[in-house]
Enzyme design. Structure first.
Site, PDB file in Angstrom:
ATOM      1  N   THR A  42       0.984  -1.146  -0.037  1.00 28.98           N
ATOM      2  CA  THR A  42       0.224   0.081   0.071  1.00 28.98           C
ATOM      3  C   THR A  42       1.073   1.234  -0.182  1.00 28.98           C
ATOM      4  OG1 THR A  42      -0.242   0.059   2.447  1.00 28.98           O
ATOM      5  CG2 THR A  42      -1.927  -1.238   1.303  1.00 28.98           C
ATOM      6  N   VAL A  44       1.221   4.301   1.555  1.00 28.62           N
ATOM      7  CA  VAL A  44       1.689   5.041   2.602  1.00 28.62           C
ATOM      8  C   VAL A  44       2.756   4.096   3.400  1.00 28.62           C
ATOM      9  CG1 VAL A  44       1.529   6.141   5.106  1.00 28.62           C
ATOM     10  CG2 VAL A  44      -0.103   6.545   3.130  1.00 28.62           C
ATOM     11  N   CYS A  45       2.307   2.764   3.445  1.00 31.96           N
ATOM     12  CA  CYS A  45       3.343   1.551   4.064  1.00 31.96           C
ATOM     13  C   CYS A  45       4.598   1.555   3.253  1.00 31.96           C
ATOM     14  CB  CYS A  45       2.564   0.428   4.061  1.00 31.96           C
ATOM     15  SG  CYS A  45       1.154   0.358   5.245  1.00 31.96           S
ATOM     16  N   THR A  46       4.453   1.668   2.108  1.00 27.29           N
ATOM     17  CA  THR A  46       5.531   1.507   1.255  1.00 27.29           C
ATOM     18  C   THR A  46       6.563   2.930   1.368  1.00 27.29           C
ATOM     19  OG1 THR A  46       4.362   0.378  -0.467  1.00 27.29           O
ATOM     20  CG2 THR A  46       6.653   1.424  -1.117  1.00 27.29           C
ATOM     21  N   LEU A  49       8.349   2.454   4.906  1.00 32.03           N
ATOM     22  CA  LEU A  49       9.530   1.644   4.769  1.00 32.03           C
ATOM     23  C   LEU A  49      10.489   1.955   4.037  1.00 32.03           C
ATOM     24  CD1 LEU A  49       7.604  -1.758   5.252  1.00 32.03           C
ATOM     25  CD2 LEU A  49       8.886  -0.109   7.181  1.00 32.03           C
TER      26      LEU A  49
END
Length: 155
Positions: A42, A44-46, A49
């Site tokens: 997704t 924002v998760c990408t 990280l």
């Protein structure tokens, strides 16, 4: 009650994408940054990280390790790690115990999905004590990366 600075970090044993069990105790003697994230692949998760990936040398110089934890299966996390060239472990909390222990269990995510990790960041010192804790109210927001860096610089 949410975990906060000064609390002992809850222990965990989770599998990484190489099917190896990783525990909090494996990081004794090092500072540890834990990034909890709702779901692999997704946006924002990408971004969360990738920010850590792009600054990994900085964290390494401060004797800090990085892990990412989500409820995704380790196989999905493996593909995510490969596609994004993450050099740190992604850990699967498929059974949702660690997200509960850290107080980051997000009951109602989106599209009827229940029980994912809230977006959160913790800095745990060499002795296993939480030195920084941030649990975001909205999964659309990113952690305060500058606060994470400042915390590490002052350890």
């Amino acid at each position: 009650m949410a975990l906060q600075k000064g609390d002992k970090a809850p222990s965990f044993k989770l599998y990484n994408t190489n099917k190896q069990e990783i525990s909090l105790e494996d990081f004794k003697g090092k500072n540890l940054i834990i990034h909890f994230f709702p779901a692999a692949f997704t946006g924002v998760c990408t971004a969360q990280l990738c920010t850590m990936r792009d600054n990994i040398e900085y964290y390494t110089r401060l004797n800090a390790e990085v892990v990412g934890i989500s409820v995704d299966m380790l196989f999905s996390l493996g593909k995510f790690k490969e596609e994004q060239n993450y050099t740190f472990d992604l850990l699967s909390d498929f059974n949702k115990q660690t997200i509960k222990d850290y107080g980051v269990y997000f009951e109602n995510f989106a599209f009827g999905m229940k029980g994912v990790a809230s977006r959160a960041a913790f800095v745990i010192d060499k002795e296993g004590v939480i030195q920084y804790a941030e649990v975001l109210d909205s999964p659309a927001n990113l952690p305060d990366f500058q606060a994470i860096k400042s915390t590490l610089e002052n350890l």
